[in-house]
Design a protein around this motif. Structure first.
Motif, PDB file in Angstrom:
ATOM      1  N   VAL A  48      41.431  35.682  44.505  1.00 21.15           N
ATOM      2  CA  VAL A  48      39.967  36.707  44.376  1.00 21.15           C
ATOM      3  C   VAL A  48      39.452  36.528  45.832  1.00 21.15           C
ATOM      4  O   VAL A  48      39.176  37.509  46.562  1.00 21.15           O
ATOM      5  CB  VAL A  48      39.001  35.890  43.623  1.00 21.15           C
ATOM      6  CG1 VAL A  48      37.500  36.859  43.579  1.00 21.15           C
ATOM      7  CG2 VAL A  48      39.591  35.967  42.159  1.00 21.15           C
ATOM      8  N   TYR A  59      39.216  38.738  51.067  1.00 18.69           N
ATOM      9  CA  TYR A  59      38.992  39.009  49.432  1.00 18.69           C
ATOM     10  C   TYR A  59      40.250  39.967  49.141  1.00 18.69           C
ATOM     11  O   TYR A  59      40.752  40.854  49.678  1.00 18.69           O
ATOM     12  CB  TYR A  59      37.651  40.070  49.548  1.00 18.69           C
ATOM     13  CG  TYR A  59      36.382  39.192  49.779  1.00 18.69           C
ATOM     14  CD1 TYR A  59      36.118  39.080  51.076  1.00 18.69           C
ATOM     15  CD2 TYR A  59      35.709  38.656  48.857  1.00 18.69           C
ATOM     16  CE1 TYR A  59      34.812  38.393  51.681  1.00 18.69           C
ATOM     17  CE2 TYR A  59      34.711  37.650  49.421  1.00 18.69           C
ATOM     18  CZ  TYR A  59      34.184  37.615  50.674  1.00 18.69           C
ATOM     19  OH  TYR A  59      32.901  36.844  50.964  1.00 18.69           O
ATOM     20  N   SER A  62      40.013  44.457  44.927  1.00 20.74           N
ATOM     21  CA  SER A  62      39.195  44.858  43.507  1.00 20.74           C
ATOM     22  C   SER A  62      37.739  44.093  43.584  1.00 20.74           C
ATOM     23  O   SER A  62      36.979  44.400  42.920  1.00 20.74           O
ATOM     24  CB  SER A  62      40.151  44.268  42.346  1.00 20.74           C
ATOM     25  OG  SER A  62      40.186  42.778  42.588  1.00 20.74           O
ATOM     26  N   VAL A  63      37.634  43.085  44.551  1.00 21.06           N
ATOM     27  CA  VAL A  63      36.177  42.486  44.520  1.00 21.06           C
ATOM     28  C   VAL A  63      35.596  42.779  45.854  1.00 21.06           C
ATOM     29  O   VAL A  63      34.180  42.296  45.725  1.00 21.06           O
ATOM     30  CB  VAL A  63      36.478  41.069  44.148  1.00 21.06           C
ATOM     31  CG1 VAL A  63      37.205  40.632  42.987  1.00 21.06           C
ATOM     32  CG2 VAL A  63      36.928  40.143  45.396  1.00 21.06           C
ATOM     33  N   LYS A  64      36.071  43.506  46.726  1.00 19.91           N
ATOM     34  CA  LYS A  64      35.276  43.583  47.802  1.00 19.91           C
ATOM     35  C   LYS A  64      34.173  44.469  47.726  1.00 19.91           C
ATOM     36  O   LYS A  64      33.906  45.212  46.955  1.00 19.91           O
ATOM     37  CB  LYS A  64      36.475  44.426  48.988  1.00 19.91           C
ATOM     38  CG  LYS A  64      37.513  43.715  49.709  1.00 19.91           C
ATOM     39  CD  LYS A  64      38.279  44.245  50.849  1.00 19.91           C
ATOM     40  CE  LYS A  64      39.372  43.531  51.203  1.00 19.91           C
ATOM     41  NZ  LYS A  64      40.210  44.323  52.162  1.00 19.91           N
ATOM     42  N   ARG A  66      31.751  43.318  46.052  1.00 12.88           N
ATOM     43  CA  ARG A  66      30.914  42.980  44.959  1.00 12.88           C
ATOM     44  C   ARG A  66      30.785  41.442  45.063  1.00 12.88           C
ATOM     45  O   ARG A  66      29.603  40.837  44.387  1.00 12.88           O
ATOM     46  CB  ARG A  66      31.520  43.229  43.570  1.00 12.88           C
ATOM     47  CG  ARG A  66      31.634  44.823  43.492  1.00 12.88           C
ATOM     48  CD  ARG A  66      32.257  45.171  42.064  1.00 12.88           C
ATOM     49  NE  ARG A  66      33.798  44.569  41.953  1.00 12.88           N
ATOM     50  CZ  ARG A  66      33.843  43.915  40.712  1.00 12.88           C
ATOM     51  NH1 ARG A  66      33.032  43.446  40.138  1.00 12.88           N
ATOM     52  NH2 ARG A  66      35.249  43.283  40.951  1.00 12.88           N
ATOM     53  N   PHE A  67      31.892  40.857  45.570  1.00  7.82           N
ATOM     54  CA  PHE A  67      31.670  39.451  45.359  1.00  7.82           C
ATOM     55  C   PHE A  67      31.668  38.902  47.119  1.00  7.82           C
ATOM     56  O   PHE A  67      31.978  39.366  47.854  1.00  7.82           O
ATOM     57  CB  PHE A  67      32.950  38.826  45.155  1.00  7.82           C
ATOM     58  CG  PHE A  67      33.518  38.780  43.472  1.00  7.82           C
ATOM     59  CD1 PHE A  67      32.584  39.810  42.733  1.00  7.82           C
ATOM     60  CD2 PHE A  67      34.305  38.291  42.866  1.00  7.82           C
ATOM     61  CE1 PHE A  67      32.927  39.849  41.277  1.00  7.82           C
ATOM     62  CE2 PHE A  67      34.750  38.577  41.504  1.00  7.82           C
ATOM     63  CZ  PHE A  67      33.869  39.238  40.745  1.00  7.82           C
ATOM     64  N   MET A  82      28.890  36.587  42.501  1.00  5.68           N
ATOM     65  CA  MET A  82      29.727  37.655  41.979  1.00  5.68           C
ATOM     66  C   MET A  82      28.469  38.631  41.462  1.00  5.68           C
ATOM     67  O   MET A  82      27.876  38.350  40.569  1.00  5.68           O
ATOM     68  CB  MET A  82      30.378  37.183  40.692  1.00  5.68           C
ATOM     69  CG  MET A  82      31.528  36.044  41.096  1.00  5.68           C
ATOM     70  SD  MET A  82      32.725  35.684  39.951  1.00  5.68           S
ATOM     71  CE  MET A  82      31.805  34.969  38.876  1.00  5.68           C
ATOM     72  N   LEU A  85      29.365  42.840  38.039  1.00  5.54           N
ATOM     73  CA  LEU A  85      30.329  42.281  37.347  1.00  5.54           C
ATOM     74  C   LEU A  85      31.002  43.324  36.393  1.00  5.54           C
ATOM     75  O   LEU A  85      30.310  44.407  35.717  1.00  5.54           O
ATOM     76  CB  LEU A  85      30.193  40.979  36.584  1.00  5.54           C
ATOM     77  CG  LEU A  85      30.410  39.757  37.416  1.00  5.54           C
ATOM     78  CD1 LEU A  85      29.423  38.617  36.818  1.00  5.54           C
ATOM     79  CD2 LEU A  85      31.609  39.737  37.691  1.00  5.54           C
ATOM     80  N   ASP A  89      36.691  41.739  35.328  1.00  3.65           N
ATOM     81  CA  ASP A  89      36.604  40.576  35.942  1.00  3.65           C
ATOM     82  C   ASP A  89      36.759  39.316  34.891  1.00  3.65           C
ATOM     83  O   ASP A  89      36.831  38.167  35.608  1.00  3.65           O
ATOM     84  CB  ASP A  89      35.272  40.652  36.856  1.00  3.65           C
ATOM     85  CG  ASP A  89      35.117  41.526  37.844  1.00  3.65           C
ATOM     86  OD1 ASP A  89      34.100  42.115  37.787  1.00  3.65           O
ATOM     87  OD2 ASP A  89      36.132  41.682  38.668  1.00  3.65           O
ATOM     88  N   TYR A  93      38.301  31.285  36.209  1.00  2.00           N
ATOM     89  CA  TYR A  93      38.413  31.168  37.736  1.00  2.00           C
ATOM     90  C   TYR A  93      38.731  29.805  37.928  1.00  2.00           C
ATOM     91  O   TYR A  93      38.082  28.832  37.358  1.00  2.00           O
ATOM     92  CB  TYR A  93      37.059  31.962  38.032  1.00  2.00           C
ATOM     93  CG  TYR A  93      36.651  33.257  38.231  1.00  2.00           C
ATOM     94  CD1 TYR A  93      36.886  33.933  36.939  1.00  2.00           C
ATOM     95  CD2 TYR A  93      36.798  33.953  39.172  1.00  2.00           C
ATOM     96  CE1 TYR A  93      36.557  35.311  36.911  1.00  2.00           C
ATOM     97  CE2 TYR A  93      36.758  35.150  39.004  1.00  2.00           C
ATOM     98  CZ  TYR A  93      36.739  35.894  37.987  1.00  2.00           C
ATOM     99  OH  TYR A  93      36.423  37.346  37.962  1.00  2.00           O
TER     100      TYR A  93
END
Length: 117
Positions: A48, A59, A62-64, A66-67, A82, A85, A89, A93
């Motif tokens: 992640v 990163y 898929s999470v760039k 946002r996280f 995070m 969401l 997701d 984790y």
């Protein structure tokens, strides 16, 4: 030995936020990379985000945006903020600590994040 203790998982609605924490203790060595992986049901574990002690971060696409991963080197702790969401997701984790130039790697026990109405 190094122990990793995670916290912060739970149930959140789509669009919501959660913050994961992972504290490392024991025979900490340096330098090392700390990061977060996740594994959804029926899928392989995937990276992640990861952060070096020098502040470099990486990163998954898929999470760039946002996280956000951050580290407190004095506390040997890594965080994962995070936001926005999505249902995709949803996963367990896992916190990871990996030595740089040293063949040592440790995993946390995992914390479940569920994104659902």
């Amino acid at each position: 030995q190094v122990q990793l203790v995670e916290s912060g998982g739970g149930l959140v609605q789509p669009g919501g936020s959660l913050r994961l924490s992972c504290a490392a203790s024991g025979s900490i060595f340096s330098p090392y990379v700390m990061g977060w992986y996740r594994q959804a049901p029926g899928k392989q574990r995937e990276l992640v985000a990861a952060a070096t002690s020098g502040g470099s971060t990486n990163y998954a696409d898929s999470v760039k945006g946002r996280f956000t991963i951050s580290r407190d080197n004095a506390k040997n702790t890594v965080y994962l903020q995070m936001n926005s969401l999505k249902s995709e997701d949803t996963a367990v984790y896992y916190c990871n600590l990996k030595g740089v130039g040293v063949d040592r790697e440790y995993w946390g026990q995992g914390t479940l994040v569920t994104v659902s109405e």
